[in-house]
Design a protein around this motif. Structure first.
Motif, short mmCIF file in Angstrom:
data_model
loop_
_atom_site.label_atom_id
_atom_site.label_comp_id
_atom_site.label_asym_id
_atom_site.label_seq_id
_atom_site.Cartn_x
_atom_site.Cartn_y
_atom_site.Cartn_z
N VAL A 1 24.74 144.57 36.78
CA VAL A 1 24.75 145.64 37.53
C VAL A 1 23.57 145.44 38.44
O VAL A 1 23.72 146.06 39.53
N SER A 2 22.42 145.25 38.14
CA SER A 2 21.44 144.89 39.03
C SER A 2 21.80 144.29 40.38
O SER A 2 21.36 144.26 41.43
N LEU A 3 22.46 143.22 39.92
CA LEU A 3 22.73 142.12 41.16
C LEU A 3 23.78 142.88 42.12
O LEU A 3 24.00 142.78 43.20
N LEU A 4 24.87 143.60 41.24
CA LEU A 4 25.94 144.29 42.39
C LEU A 4 25.13 145.58 43.19
O LEU A 4 25.72 145.92 44.23
N THR A 5 24.06 146.14 42.68
CA THR A 5 23.73 147.31 43.12
C THR A 5 22.50 147.16 43.89
O THR A 5 22.28 147.55 45.07
N SER A 6 21.64 145.79 43.66
CA SER A 6 20.54 145.85 44.60
C SER A 6 20.20 144.35 45.07
O SER A 6 19.23 144.04 45.76
N GLY A 7 21.24 143.42 44.61
CA GLY A 7 20.95 142.26 45.28
C GLY A 7 20.16 141.03 44.46
O GLY A 7 19.45 141.60 43.68
N LEU A 8 20.37 139.79 44.81
CA LEU A 8 19.71 138.78 44.14
C LEU A 8 18.31 138.83 44.19
O LEU A 8 17.40 138.59 43.41
N ALA A 9 17.69 139.25 45.35
CA ALA A 9 16.29 139.31 45.70
C ALA A 9 15.76 140.07 44.94
O ALA A 9 14.58 140.03 44.12
N ARG A 10 16.30 141.43 44.73
CA ARG A 10 15.43 142.52 44.24
C ARG A 10 15.51 142.16 42.49
O ARG A 10 14.51 142.52 41.91
N THR A 11 16.72 141.60 42.24
CA THR A 11 16.74 141.35 40.79
C THR A 11 15.62 140.45 40.39
O THR A 11 15.33 140.53 38.99
N CYS A 12 15.49 139.48 41.23
CA CYS A 12 14.50 138.45 40.85
C CYS A 12 13.07 138.70 41.17
O CYS A 12 12.16 137.64 40.90
N SER A 13 12.82 139.73 41.92
CA SER A 13 11.38 140.17 42.48
C SER A 13 10.36 140.18 41.43
O SER A 13 9.17 139.78 41.76
#
Length: 464
Positions: free
Chosen positions: A212-224
């Motif tokens: 869900v985090s990847l779909l809504t906010s992208g990889l960069a924000r998920t790993c930030s």
């Protein structure tokens, strides 16, 4: 009509005392201690609400959790935790003060509800340990997010045997909030049906949160959050910064303290690079020790062949004790070896300390079968008291005492004497010595917890 008899203790010259009296004293202590905390906040440390001000301003205009793109929003925190913060945006109506009020009230309610739930589901001793921990930490409890992962870990420990899939789900939620609870699934794994349920609950829930985090906010924000944590410096309250802070208080001129871009006070000195390297190496050692400890628990204390529906046995009780010790050891170790140590990290200890204390106390009697007054043989009933509870008592007392001392010293360090630590000139030697004592207490807790956890994991199985 038969009635269940409740346990009562009678002292000559006094009326009999039962469970109702215990709950009254517990509630009275909780209410009075929280009133004292409120007075402390109003009189001495109103500034501790600043973090919540920051949360409110960061999520302003983003009242819809989960579906919002969180790029650039509180990037130091995992997305699920930000979703939690967004829930208060709509009811606060854009008012920072109202947001802070709702935030504090929500945590106070969660604190009280958890205390009563521990009294009902674990033991009176567990509830008292939780209530005392909150009182010793002080009003900071109401103005930090760390009670969310702490409650998840507590729930996972409580439901570990009774509802193993739920236990795994709660640990995944805790990891979604603050990352570190992901390590705690390791000692709960194994080859039993219950262990497989815990692992499946953790993996499914964790994968869903990441997706869900990847779909809504992208990889960069998920790993930030990972990048944020790796880039941080040496926080002044960390164990690794203690020698530098002591040198600074004693007149060292090459050690400075400043508020960094990571929104924390950090130490700046030519020696910092070496201490950061030591912290990184020790973190790897902690992870390796966690793997070793978890393997030992599976091999010597594992729930061989048991299912979630099986009635409790002495063997499953010993496995539960081993896991509870392992969780405390991992959390205390994580706090000690980390290059950052914020005062709210002490909240992480509340749950493990409470359930470890509960492991030595008699539990509440299970529900009676209708009309017969005898306990029903359900899987969620507790094992009967046994001599092993008395065997665990000395270790539990040592660990709980060290934990309470660490929590109490933390409030003295922050917020009560924190200004003496961050003073640009003439830092307070008194405040620094309190920091030294707190960190020594935390090291002692970590060493004691790891020693007891390893001894328990290596102990041969009991034979009938």
């Amino acid at each position: 009509m038969s009635r269940r008899r409740t346990h009562q203790t009678t002292v000559p010259g006094e009326l009999p005392r039962g469970p109702v009296d215990d709950i009254v004293w517990l509630v009275l202590f909780w209410v009075l201690s929280r009133i004292v905390m409120l007075c402390l906040w109003q009189a001495l440390c109103g500034f501790i609400r600043n973090d919540v001000n920051y949360y409110a301003m960061s999520v302003a205009g983003r009242p819809v959790p989960v579906l919002s793109d969180l790029t650039g929003v509180l990037e130091e925190y995992p997305a699920p935790l930000v979703w939690l913060l967004q829930l208060l945006e709509a009811p606060s109506g854009g008012s920072v003060d109202l947001y802070v009020l709702l935030f504090g009230l929500l945590i106070a309610v969660a604190d009280g509800a958890c205390c009563l739930a521990l009294r009902r589901r674990e033991s009176a001793l567990a509830a008292w340990v939780w209530a005392i921990c909150g009182a010793l930490l002080g009003p900071l409890l109401w103005f930090r997010l760390d009670i969310a992962p702490a409650l998840c870990v507590l729930g996972a420990l409580h439901w570990m045997r009774r509802r193993p899939a739920l236990s795994g789900v709660l640990l995944a939620l805790g990891a979604g909030f603050k990352l570190w609870p992901a390590l705690l699934i390791l000692p709960m794994l194994g080859r039993s049906r219950a262990a497989r349920h815990r692992g499946a609950g953790f993996v499914v829930t964790g994968s869903a949160l990441v997706l869900v985090s990847l779909l809504t906010s992208g990889l960069a924000r998920t790993c930030s959050p990972l990048g944020w944590q790796s880039g941080r410096g040496l926080q002044i309250e960390s164990v690794w910064a203690t020698p530098l802070m002591l040198a600074r208080a004693l007149g060292g001129t090459d050690v400075n303290v400043a508020f960094s871009g990571f929104k924390a006070y950090e130490v700046f000195s030519p020696a910092v690079a070496g201490w950061r390297t030591a912290a990184g190496v020790s973190m790897l050692v902690l992870i390796a020790l966690t793997l070793v400890l978890s393997t030992l628990i599976v091999l010597s204390r594992g729930e061989w062949g048991t299912s979630p529906d099986a009635p409790p046995t002495e063997e499953t009780a010993e496995h539960e004790w081993a896991v509870r010790l392992a969780v405390l050891a991992i959390i205390a170790g994580w706090i000690v070896v980390n290059k950052t140590l914020s005062p709210q990290y002490m909240i992480w200890l509340f749950g493990p300390l409470a359930v470890i204390a509960s492991s030595t106390a008699p539990r509440s009697a299970p529900p009676a079968q209708a009309g017969r007054g005898v306990p029903s043989p359900r899987a969620d009933q507790e094992p009967p008291p046994s001599p092993t509870g008395r065997d665990r008592a000395p270790a539990a007392r040592r660990l709980v005492t060290l934990g309470l001392v660490s929590v109490a010293l933390t409030q003295l360090v922050y917020p009560l004497t924190y200004s003496g630590l961050i003073a640009l000139t003439d830092p307070s030697i008194g405040a620094t010595m309190l920091l030294v004592l707190r960190n020594l207490a935390m090291v002692a807790l970590a060493v004691a917890a790891w020693g007891e956890a390893l001894r328990t994991a290596r102990r041969p199985r009991r034979t009938p």
